[in-house]
Write an enzyme that holds these catalytic residues in place. Structure first.
Site, mmCIF file in Angstrom:
data_model
loop_
_atom_site.group_PDB
_atom_site.id
_atom_site.type_symbol
_atom_site.label_atom_id
_atom_site.label_comp_id
_atom_site.label_asym_id
_atom_site.label_seq_id
_atom_site.Cartn_x
_atom_site.Cartn_y
_atom_site.Cartn_z
ATOM 1 N N THR A 86 -3.495 3.210 -8.099
ATOM 2 C CA THR A 86 -3.010 3.084 -9.485
ATOM 3 C C THR A 86 -1.588 2.503 -9.417
ATOM 4 O OG1 THR A 86 -2.340 5.418 -9.335
ATOM 5 C CG2 THR A 86 -4.358 4.945 -10.536
ATOM 6 N N THR A 121 -3.793 9.297 -9.281
ATOM 7 C CA THR A 121 -2.769 9.776 -10.208
ATOM 8 C C THR A 121 -2.795 8.895 -11.466
ATOM 9 O OG1 THR A 121 -1.448 10.468 -8.323
ATOM 10 C CG2 THR A 121 -0.302 10.246 -10.442
ATOM 11 N N ARG A 151 0.858 14.826 1.149
ATOM 12 C CA ARG A 151 1.900 13.872 1.535
ATOM 13 C C ARG A 151 1.384 13.037 2.686
ATOM 14 N NH1 ARG A 151 5.923 18.263 3.378
ATOM 15 N NH2 ARG A 151 3.850 19.109 3.771
ATOM 16 N N GLU A 152 1.758 11.781 2.731
ATOM 17 C CA GLU A 152 1.421 10.989 3.903
ATOM 18 C C GLU A 152 2.195 11.556 5.091
ATOM 19 O OE1 GLU A 152 1.745 6.758 3.141
ATOM 20 O OE2 GLU A 152 0.818 7.050 1.187
ATOM 21 N N LEU A 250 15.517 18.680 -0.054
ATOM 22 C CA LEU A 250 16.967 18.581 -0.210
ATOM 23 C C LEU A 250 17.576 17.769 0.934
ATOM 24 C CD1 LEU A 250 18.065 22.131 -1.480
ATOM 25 C CD2 LEU A 250 17.795 20.023 -2.801
ATOM 26 N N CYS A 260 4.286 6.538 -4.193
ATOM 27 C CA CYS A 260 4.073 7.493 -5.288
ATOM 28 C C CYS A 260 5.305 7.823 -6.126
ATOM 29 C CB CYS A 260 3.436 8.741 -4.723
ATOM 30 S SG CYS A 260 1.788 8.352 -4.103
ATOM 31 N N ARG A 328 5.063 0.818 1.627
ATOM 32 C CA ARG A 328 5.181 0.572 0.188
ATOM 33 C C ARG A 328 6.496 1.179 -0.339
ATOM 34 N NH1 ARG A 328 -0.849 2.357 -1.732
ATOM 35 N NH2 ARG A 328 -0.594 3.841 -0.033
HETATM 36 P P1 NAD Z 1 -4.735 3.109 -1.154
HETATM 37 O O1 NAD Z 1 -4.215 1.831 -1.669
HETATM 38 O O2 NAD Z 1 -4.383 3.538 0.234
HETATM 39 O O3 NAD Z 1 -6.339 3.113 -1.222
HETATM 40 C C1 NAD Z 1 -7.055 2.732 -2.342
HETATM 41 C C2 NAD Z 1 -8.412 2.194 -1.851
HETATM 42 O O4 NAD Z 1 -9.245 2.007 -2.995
HETATM 43 C C3 NAD Z 1 -8.324 0.840 -1.165
HETATM 44 O O5 NAD Z 1 -8.953 0.915 0.108
HETATM 45 C C4 NAD Z 1 -9.095 -0.110 -2.112
HETATM 46 O O6 NAD Z 1 -9.793 -1.144 -1.425
HETATM 47 C C5 NAD Z 1 -10.050 0.851 -2.790
HETATM 48 N N1 NAD Z 1 -10.566 0.408 -4.089
HETATM 49 C C6 NAD Z 1 -9.920 -0.165 -5.128
HETATM 50 N N2 NAD Z 1 -10.750 -0.375 -6.165
HETATM 51 C C7 NAD Z 1 -11.968 0.079 -5.784
HETATM 52 C C8 NAD Z 1 -13.243 0.149 -6.412
HETATM 53 N N3 NAD Z 1 -13.444 -0.288 -7.664
HETATM 54 N N4 NAD Z 1 -14.265 0.662 -5.724
HETATM 55 C C9 NAD Z 1 -14.095 1.110 -4.456
HETATM 56 N N5 NAD Z 1 -12.913 1.076 -3.804
HETATM 57 C C10 NAD Z 1 -11.860 0.571 -4.458
HETATM 58 O O7 NAD Z 1 -4.303 4.210 -2.212
HETATM 59 P P2 NAD Z 1 -3.841 5.722 -1.934
HETATM 60 O O8 NAD Z 1 -2.473 5.753 -1.370
HETATM 61 O O9 NAD Z 1 -4.934 6.423 -1.219
HETATM 62 O O10 NAD Z 1 -3.716 6.267 -3.443
HETATM 63 C C11 NAD Z 1 -4.845 6.439 -4.264
HETATM 64 C C12 NAD Z 1 -4.449 7.223 -5.506
HETATM 65 O O11 NAD Z 1 -4.055 8.545 -5.127
HETATM 66 C C13 NAD Z 1 -3.249 6.655 -6.275
HETATM 67 O O12 NAD Z 1 -3.442 6.915 -7.643
HETATM 68 C C14 NAD Z 1 -2.079 7.478 -5.760
HETATM 69 O O13 NAD Z 1 -1.024 7.551 -6.704
HETATM 70 C C15 NAD Z 1 -2.726 8.829 -5.577
HETATM 71 N N6 NAD Z 1 -2.092 9.659 -4.555
HETATM 72 C C16 NAD Z 1 -1.664 9.095 -3.395
HETATM 73 C C17 NAD Z 1 -1.102 9.907 -2.400
HETATM 74 C C18 NAD Z 1 -0.589 9.311 -1.118
HETATM 75 O O14 NAD Z 1 0.079 10.017 -0.391
HETATM 76 N N7 NAD Z 1 -0.855 8.058 -0.808
HETATM 77 C C19 NAD Z 1 -1.021 11.286 -2.603
HETATM 78 C C20 NAD Z 1 -1.492 11.828 -3.810
HETATM 79 C C21 NAD Z 1 -2.038 11.007 -4.782
HETATM 80 C C1 UGA Z 2 4.719 12.642 -2.362
HETATM 81 C C2 UGA Z 2 4.586 14.138 -2.697
HETATM 82 O O1 UGA Z 2 5.378 14.901 -1.797
HETATM 83 C C3 UGA Z 2 3.134 14.589 -2.606
HETATM 84 O O2 UGA Z 2 3.031 15.940 -3.010
HETATM 85 C C4 UGA Z 2 2.300 13.716 -3.529
HETATM 86 O O3 UGA Z 2 0.941 14.041 -3.419
HETATM 87 C C5 UGA Z 2 2.486 12.261 -3.167
HETATM 88 O O4 UGA Z 2 3.898 11.906 -3.241
HETATM 89 C C6 UGA Z 2 1.764 11.363 -4.124
HETATM 90 O O5 UGA Z 2 1.620 11.680 -5.279
HETATM 91 O O6 UGA Z 2 1.351 10.338 -3.650
HETATM 92 P P1 UGA Z 2 4.740 11.201 -0.117
HETATM 93 O O7 UGA Z 2 5.169 10.094 -1.018
HETATM 94 O O8 UGA Z 2 3.622 10.962 0.814
HETATM 95 O O9 UGA Z 2 4.305 12.477 -1.012
HETATM 96 O O10 UGA Z 2 5.969 11.687 0.767
HETATM 97 P P2 UGA Z 2 7.216 12.655 0.530
HETATM 98 O O11 UGA Z 2 7.365 13.480 1.734
HETATM 99 O O12 UGA Z 2 7.181 13.345 -0.758
HETATM 100 O O13 UGA Z 2 8.427 11.606 0.513
HETATM 101 C C7 UGA Z 2 8.602 10.683 -0.550
HETATM 102 C C8 UGA Z 2 9.934 9.966 -0.388
HETATM 103 O O14 UGA Z 2 11.015 10.870 -0.603
HETATM 104 C C9 UGA Z 2 10.155 9.389 1.013
HETATM 105 O O15 UGA Z 2 10.825 8.154 0.914
HETATM 106 C C10 UGA Z 2 11.038 10.420 1.679
HETATM 107 O O16 UGA Z 2 11.821 9.891 2.725
HETATM 108 C C11 UGA Z 2 11.892 10.858 0.505
HETATM 109 N N1 UGA Z 2 12.456 12.216 0.691
HETATM 110 C C12 UGA Z 2 11.636 13.295 0.743
HETATM 111 C C13 UGA Z 2 13.828 12.361 0.771
HETATM 112 O O17 UGA Z 2 14.602 11.375 0.721
HETATM 113 N N2 UGA Z 2 14.344 13.628 0.901
HETATM 114 C C14 UGA Z 2 13.553 14.733 0.973
HETATM 115 O O18 UGA Z 2 14.108 15.857 1.081
HETATM 116 C C15 UGA Z 2 12.166 14.565 0.883
#
Ligand code: NAD
Ligand code: UGA
Length: 455
Positions: A86, A121, A151-152, A250, A260, A328
């Site tokens: 998204t 999201t 979190r990643e 912090l 995100c 990203r």
């Molecule tokens: P990503 O870009 O890593 O993966 C998305 C995948 O979806 C891609 O492989 C893409 O090819 C596939 N895709 C797109 N359209 C499609 C379709 N119509 N049918 C089948 N596959 C399709 O994305 P992500 O980082 O996994 O994030 C996904 C969602 O989860 C986002 O909304 C993000 O905000 C949310 N989210 C991400 C994290 C995170 O840490 N990355 C954590 C929590 C929530």
């Molecule tokens: C974040 C949230 O922590 C997850 O709960 C959520 O699911 C995810 O976004 C999402 O919605 O995708 P993520 O982005 O994977 O997870 O990583 P974070 O550990 O939260 O770090 C985000 C950014 O903040 C990074 O650039 C990190 O370096 C920074 N950060 C984090 C700081 O600068 N200080 C901190 O104390 C923590």
């Protein structure tokens, strides 16, 4: 339970592998056919600690499948989780194109009554709106919400030992199916928050926005520490021990990045403004984070001789945080182009370089070790908190550099150790220190003491 996960990215793959481990039969579907081929052949398209082994073992056990075709898996599904991207639209609002396309396609393929659950999201109201849309198109499929909080870098642990599971449903059947899906985790004591779809969607945005505010706040206090002479490590510790504040999130740094926080704070601000409820705190955090990002390159330039020939900067860390290959909205993406534009030679190292480096990094040269990146460097800039960088042999690094200066945006070192290794050292929210030992390439010359460098 027969589960289909749409989207095999960071969230979809982790979710699929973890649900398979919980005993469900999972098919991850992705429109990227190359990605699916890689996955079928045991190659991970992303780096996430532990995911490789888990996904492979679940595939071999027949619990986890990968497909580029939706129709067959959908026809058998008891539940569909949608985990597609998204991204931000140009105006900061959320681009729901992928979610909408996936929901429509799934609605055509599932048996009547199978819930489509949005894990991506999305802005509040999305699940309810898509449900109404499907009804108008005579396809009355329930659309529910199950936001993801992993979190990643620690995705598997975050999924399997989540602080809570949030499910949002506007009718009982979807809630029941989701409760069944997560029963093994709930049985282990993980709290389940069961609510309506709009509240679930709002929980997700509010959680990310709150964490982003915490980071923006500590970064502002770090700036103040630099101005008045405090130490941010002590300050963060001192406030974090207050149970009402908590010590997590912090750590000061180069500003929050990743796929995100930046996009979700922008989307929340844009959505709230459009509904006449501006989120001014969030807007200020976005602006302060953007400013912080822009400031880094200018700080680096200030530490270089103006207009000197062949000025060289080594950047250590391209990922937006440690333990991921995700770049990203990483700090490197705003720093590198500005330095390259200023005529600086930029070398780059990351323990997990991205498979497809973004064009922002085009002007820089990748190096296979931090020491190679530091060859003849005038400034070494640390942007990602990889453990490998914490363990650098600083004296060896000093021997490679032309000028010995480290700008550390992750506060990885004790300033005294860095000064003793011969570097001028600038970190975040702590006093800058001058090298205590002067080096020539390869050898120590003399001990020295001088005033701190400017930040
Ligand atoms: P990503 O870009 O890593 O993966 C998305 C995948 O979806 C891609 O492989 C893409 O090819 C596939 N895709 C797109 N359209 C499609 C379709 N119509 N049918 C089948 N596959 C399709 O994305 P992500 O980082 O996994 O994030 C996904 C969602 O989860 C986002 O909304 C993000 O905000 C949310 N989210 C991400 C994290 C995170 O840490 N990355 C954590 C929590 C929530
Ligand atoms: C974040 C949230 O922590 C997850 O709960 C959520 O699911 C995810 O976004 C999402 O919605 O995708 P993520 O982005 O994977 O997870 O990583 P974070 O550990 O939260 O770090 C985000 C950014 O903040 C990074 O650039 C990190 O370096 C920074 N950060 C984090 C700081 O600068 N200080 C901190 O104390 C923590």
């Amino acid at each position: 339970m027969e589960v289909v996960v749409i989207g095999a990215g960071y969230v979809g793959l982790t979710t699929g592998a973890c649900l398979a481990q919980m005993g469900h039969s999972v098919t991850c579907v992705d429109i990227d056919a190359d990605r699916v081929t890689d996955l079928r052949e045991g190659r991970m398209p992303i780096f996430e600690p532990g995911l490789d082994e888990l996904a492979r073992s679940m595939s071999m056990a027949g619990q986890l499948h990968f497909s580029a075709q939706m129709s067959l898996p959908l026809s058998r599904a008891e539940l569909v989780l949608i985990a597609v991207g998204t991204p931000s639209a140009a105006d900061g609002a959320i681009d729901l194109t992928h979610v909408e396309a996936a929901v429509r396609e799934c609605a055509r393929g599932v048996r009547a009554g199978t819930p489509l659950v949005i894990k991506s999201t999305v802005v509040p109201g999305t699940a309810a709106r898509l449900h109404r849309l499907l009804e108008q198109e005579s396809r009355p499929v329930p659309v529910a919400s199950n936001p993801e909080f992993l979190r990643e870098g620690s995705a598997i642990g975050d999924f399997c030992d989540a602080d809570r599971i949030v499910i949002g449903a506007d009718e009982p059947r979807s809630a029941q199916v989701l409760e069944r899906l997560y029963a093994p985790l709930v049985a282990r004591g993980i709290p389940l928050v069961s609510t309506d779809t709009v509240s679930a969607e709002l929980i997700k945005y509010s959680a990310n926005a709150f964490l982003a505010l915490k980071i923006a706040f500590i970064n502002d206090i770090a700036d103040l520490c630099e101005a008045v002479g405090g130490d941010i490590t002590e300050v963060a510790n001192g406030i974090g021990l207050d149970g009402r504040i908590g010590s997590a999130f912090l750590s000061p740094g180069p500003g929050f990045g990743g796929s995100c926080f930046p996009k979700d704070t922008r989307a929340l601000a844009a959505m709230a403004a459009s509904r006449g409820r501006r989120q001014e705190l969030v807007e200020r955090a976005i602006a302060s984070n953007d400013r912080r990002r822009r400031k880094i390159a200018e700080q680096v330039l200030r530490h270089l001789e103006p207009g000197g020939p062949d000025r060289r900067v080594a950047i250590l860390g391209c990922a937006f945080k440690a333990n991921t290959d995700d770049v990203r909205e990483a700090a490197a993406l705003s720093v590198v182009p500005r330095l390259v534009d200023a005529g600086i030679t930029v070398t780059l190292h990351d323990p997990r370089p991205p498979r497809f480096p973004p064009r922002e990094l085009d002007g820089a040269t990748w190096c296979s070790t931090p020491y190679a990146a530091a060859e003849n460097a005038d400034v070494v800039v640390i942007l990602t908190e990889w453990d490998e960088y914490r363990q650098l042999d600083l004296r060896r690094l000093a021997g490679r550099c032309r000028q010995r200066r480290i700008l550390d945006y992750r506060n990885l070192y004790d300033p005294d150790d860095v000064a003793a290794a011969g570097f001028d050292y600038v970190s975040v929210g702590r006093a800058a220190v001058r090298a205590r030992t002067a080096f020539t390439r390869g050898g120590r010359l003399r001990a020295s003491a001088a005033a701190a460098p400017s930040t």
